[in-house]
Design an enzyme around this catalytic site. Structure first.
Site, PDB file in Angstrom:
ATOM      1  CE  LYS A 173      45.814  50.179  77.539  1.00  0.00           C
ATOM      2  NZ  LYS A 173      46.747  49.074  77.482  1.00  0.00           N
ATOM      3  CD  GLU A 248      39.520  50.131  61.895  1.00  0.00           C
ATOM      4  OE1 GLU A 248      39.515  48.738  61.118  1.00  0.00           O
ATOM      5  OE2 GLU A 248      38.754  51.002  61.289  1.00  0.00           O
ATOM      6  CB  CYS A 282      43.527  43.009  61.840  1.00  0.00           C
ATOM      7  SG  CYS A 282      44.227  44.491  60.856  1.00  0.00           S
ATOM      8  CD  GLU A 383      42.198  37.862  64.735  1.00  0.00           C
ATOM      9  OE1 GLU A 383      41.481  38.457  65.876  1.00  0.00           O
ATOM     10  OE2 GLU A 383      42.349  38.934  64.009  1.00  0.00           O
TER      11      GLU A 383
HETATM   12  P1  NDP Z   1      42.917  43.233  72.803  1.00  0.00           P
HETATM   13  O1  NDP Z   1      41.482  43.313  72.498  1.00  0.00           O
HETATM   14  O2  NDP Z   1      43.396  42.104  73.753  1.00  0.00           O
HETATM   15  O3  NDP Z   1      43.612  44.724  73.334  1.00  0.00           O
HETATM   16  C1  NDP Z   1      43.402  45.830  72.259  1.00  0.00           C
HETATM   17  C2  NDP Z   1      43.960  47.194  73.247  1.00  0.00           C
HETATM   18  O4  NDP Z   1      42.831  47.206  74.005  1.00  0.00           O
HETATM   19  C3  NDP Z   1      45.264  47.043  74.095  1.00  0.00           C
HETATM   20  O5  NDP Z   1      45.735  48.274  74.223  1.00  0.00           O
HETATM   21  C4  NDP Z   1      44.575  46.327  75.420  1.00  0.00           C
HETATM   22  O6  NDP Z   1      45.588  46.856  76.376  1.00  0.00           O
HETATM   23  C5  NDP Z   1      43.548  47.287  75.485  1.00  0.00           C
HETATM   24  N1  NDP Z   1      42.235  46.552  76.290  1.00  0.00           N
HETATM   25  C6  NDP Z   1      42.125  45.257  76.852  1.00  0.00           C
HETATM   26  N2  NDP Z   1      40.925  45.417  77.498  1.00  0.00           N
HETATM   27  C7  NDP Z   1      40.497  46.443  77.853  1.00  0.00           C
HETATM   28  C8  NDP Z   1      39.436  47.006  78.468  1.00  0.00           C
HETATM   29  N3  NDP Z   1      38.593  46.214  79.052  1.00  0.00           N
HETATM   30  N4  NDP Z   1      39.330  48.305  78.427  1.00  0.00           N
HETATM   31  C9  NDP Z   1      39.907  48.989  77.624  1.00  0.00           C
HETATM   32  N5  NDP Z   1      41.164  48.734  76.918  1.00  0.00           N
HETATM   33  C10 NDP Z   1      41.237  47.598  77.027  1.00  0.00           C
HETATM   34  O7  NDP Z   1      43.847  43.031  71.407  1.00  0.00           O
HETATM   35  P2  NDP Z   1      45.276  42.555  70.961  1.00  0.00           P
HETATM   36  O8  NDP Z   1      46.052  43.750  71.729  1.00  0.00           O
HETATM   37  O9  NDP Z   1      45.542  41.214  71.486  1.00  0.00           O
HETATM   38  O10 NDP Z   1      45.448  42.492  69.454  1.00  0.00           O
HETATM   39  C11 NDP Z   1      44.850  41.698  68.593  1.00  0.00           C
HETATM   40  C12 NDP Z   1      43.550  42.023  68.103  1.00  0.00           C
HETATM   41  O11 NDP Z   1      43.628  43.279  67.373  1.00  0.00           O
HETATM   42  C13 NDP Z   1      43.280  41.000  67.051  1.00  0.00           C
HETATM   43  O12 NDP Z   1      41.945  40.526  67.061  1.00  0.00           O
HETATM   44  C14 NDP Z   1      43.392  41.785  65.641  1.00  0.00           C
HETATM   45  O13 NDP Z   1      42.762  41.178  64.663  1.00  0.00           O
HETATM   46  C15 NDP Z   1      43.011  43.150  66.072  1.00  0.00           C
HETATM   47  N6  NDP Z   1      43.701  43.991  65.343  1.00  0.00           N
HETATM   48  C16 NDP Z   1      42.540  44.808  64.430  1.00  0.00           C
HETATM   49  C17 NDP Z   1      43.125  45.668  63.390  1.00  0.00           C
HETATM   50  C18 NDP Z   1      42.130  46.631  62.454  1.00  0.00           C
HETATM   51  O14 NDP Z   1      42.513  47.501  62.331  1.00  0.00           O
HETATM   52  N7  NDP Z   1      40.880  45.967  62.413  1.00  0.00           N
HETATM   53  C19 NDP Z   1      44.391  46.037  63.408  1.00  0.00           C
HETATM   54  C20 NDP Z   1      45.422  45.451  64.208  1.00  0.00           C
HETATM   55  C21 NDP Z   1      44.738  44.247  65.112  1.00  0.00           C
HETATM   56  P3  NDP Z   1      46.552  45.529  76.788  1.00  0.00           P
HETATM   57  O15 NDP Z   1      47.421  45.162  75.734  1.00  0.00           O
HETATM   58  O16 NDP Z   1      47.322  46.318  77.864  1.00  0.00           O
HETATM   59  O17 NDP Z   1      45.714  44.365  77.383  1.00  0.00           O
END
Ligand code: NDP
Length: 490
Positions: A173, A248, A282, A383
């Site tokens: 997803k 992550e 991140c 963040e």
């Molecule tokens: P989100 O937590 O908003 O979303 C991450 C993913 O989860 C997306 O695919 C999102 O879908 C999906 N999602 C959202 N809500 C749910 C739910 N209730 N159940 C299941 N899936 C869900 O993060 P962002 O996409 O805004 O990404 C940014 C964040 O990711 C930052 O905090 C960043 O630091 C972190 N990150 C961490 C990394 C690591 O390796 N540690 C690497 C890169 C980023 P949708 O987009 O459709 O809402």
């Protein structure tokens, strides 16, 4: 306008809801593609397809799984430019950055493809008489892979290469903002010859499609990349369902510069830590800790380099800073600029929307630097995920460590010094999953990556990752049969 369907059972599948949503190019502000919205029926179909494929895939000889992963690597290589362009259209990050990632991506499939037939159990010298005991590693089943929008295919490959090498089947997803590249990628898996159902993609909104996928009873494990807030929700539900989960999550990483460091190298490291990818990584070094003795001179040079950064079209090779990826993200970043100003931080660069040369659409934020930040301020603790740097002074090593570790996150840290003893002391004491010394943002398929504290649990990359997608079975075979007392343990 390109229409993307779901990808289920080795082929494109129309969403049963009949609904598609917009994918917007952050640079132009235009809708460039329509993405299928998966409902619970589609998610069930994708999980069923992965479940049906599981036994065959898990039973495929690991060397053959490895060969397919190698073939996929070659196909990704041949498609790197095309996929990189699709990613830029979806998230607005620099083409140079996305192309670099796509050209590096095949290594994940080669590394884990090579590891597939080296997963060995052990014969254990147990203390039981006349019993032969050995262990085997077995795949988990259907794994749900959920990724963020900032480096879509790289973050996916951090998970998928190991999951497939271990013999699992996957339902992916991707973020709603960057779904196209995952769907294009799934087509490449067909070209590589992966059996139907081994790789499936459901697209849609996180709180709908993502949540339905995580809760599906036939999903054995959830591997998630995203914010700590969503990660906590997913872990809570996974706990109730007793599912495995690896996370992550976000960071607020300190980039620490000592007075003895190579100052020019450290300035470039500070810039790369926060303005590369418009701060949407991140591992952003979003807290710059500067030893007080070098503060003013360092800041003068940092500002000089930051002011020279070219803002503009992410496809232009001369651009250094592109737009932020989404409107919610843009509003969040601007909100933090107000918070920092109200908290009393001093804005010495930027501080608002960018409307100068090169800007288009409505998602540009000025590269921004705040000085005079104290580590208790929200701008130091939370963040932002944008091009916003918080500069915090420190007196000595002990204070630098105290400030660096006084944070709920622990994803990464940078240290700039020429003192070898200090390099070792700092790398031991920093509470972070990755520590870089005299460099920043180095990542490899070979080296474990993951977070301490609220930055996550589990590790991706490196040999250890494969065990995140395996479970251990212990097998006991009696070498002599004998009737024993059934009422006592053997
Ligand atoms: P989100 O937590 O908003 O979303 C991450 C993913 O989860 C997306 O695919 C999102 O879908 C999906 N999602 C959202 N809500 C749910 C739910 N209730 N159940 C299941 N899936 C869900 O993060 P962002 O996409 O805004 O990404 C940014 C964040 O990711 C930052 O905090 C960043 O630091 C972190 N990150 C961490 C990394 C690591 O390796 N540690 C690497 C890169 C980023 P949708 O987009 O459709 O809402």
């Amino acid at each position: 306008m390109k229409h993307y369907d779901l990808f289920i059972g080795g082929a494109a599948a129309k969403p049963q809801s009949g609904v598609w949503f917009d994918s917007i190019n952050p640079y132009t502000g235009e809708v460039w593609a329509k993405i299928a919205k998966a409902d619970s029926n589609d998610v069930s179909a994708a999980v069923a397809s992965a479940k049906a494929a599981f036994e065959g895939w898990a039973g495929t000889h690991p060397s053959q799984r490895g060969r397919l992963l190698y073939k996929l690597a070659d196909i990704i290589e041949a498609n790197a430019e095309r996929l990189a362009e699709i990613e830029v259209r979806s998230n607005g990050k620099l083409y140079a950055e996305m192309l670099g990632q796509l050209r590096y991506l095949p290594q994940w499939y080669r590394y884990f493809g090579g590891l597939a037939d080296k997963i060995e159990g052990a014969v254990l010298p147990t203390d039981k008489a006349n019993i032969f005991n050995f262990t085997r590693y077995e795949p988990l089943g259907v794994v749900a892979l959920i990724t963020a929008w900032n480096s879509p295919l790289l973050l996916l490959s951090f998970k998928l290469a190991a999951a497939l090498a271990a013999g699992n089947t996957a339902v992916i997803k991707p973020s709603e903002f960057t779904s196209a590249s995952a769907l294009e990628f799934a087509e490449l898996c067909v070209q590589a010859g992966f059996p139907k159902g081994v790789v499936n993609v459901v697209t849609g909104l996180g709180a709908e499609t993502g949540q339905i996928l995580c809760r599906h009873p036939d999903v054995a494990k959830i591997s998630f990349t995203g914010s700590d807030a969503t990660g906590a929700k997913i872990a809570e539900q996974a706990g109730k369902d007793l599912k495995r989960v690896s996370l992550e999550l976000g960071g607020k990483s300190p980039n620490i510069v000592f007075e003895d460091a190579d100052q020019e190298a450290a300035v470039m490291g500070a810039i790369s830590g926060i303005f590369a990818a418009s701060g949407q990584t991140c591992i952003a070094g979003s807290r710059l800790l500067l030893q007080s003795t070098i503060h003013d001179k360092f800041m003068a040079r940092l500002l000089e380099v930051a002011r020279a950064a070219k803002v503009g079209d992410p496809m232009n090779p001369d651009t250094n800073v592109g737009p932020v990826a989404t409107e919610p993200q843009y509003k969040k970043v601007l909100g933090y600029l107000d918070i920092a100003k109200k908290e009393g931080a001093k804005c010495v660069l930027g501080g608002g929307p960018y409307t100068g040369p090169g800007a288009k659409g409505n998602l540009f934020v000025e590269p921004t630097i705040f000085t005079g930040v104290n580590n208790k301020m929200r701008i130091a603790q939370e963040e932002v995920f944008g091009p916003v740097l918080a500069v915090i002074p420190f007196k000595d090593e002990a204070e630098a460590l105290a400030i660096a570790n006084d944070i709920p996150f622990g994803l990464a840290a940078g240290v700039w010094t020429k003192d070898v003893g200090r390099m070792i002391r700092m790398s031991e004491k920093l509470r972070a999953g990755t520590v870089w010394v005299n460099t920043y943002r180095a990542i490899s398929y070979m080296s474990p990556f993951g977070g301490y504290k609220r930055s996550g649990m589990g590790r991706e990359n490196g040999q250890d990752e494969i065990y995140e997608y395996l479970q251990t079975k212990s097998v006991w075979i009696a070498t002599e049969t004998a009737a024993v007392n059934p009422f006592v343990m053997r």
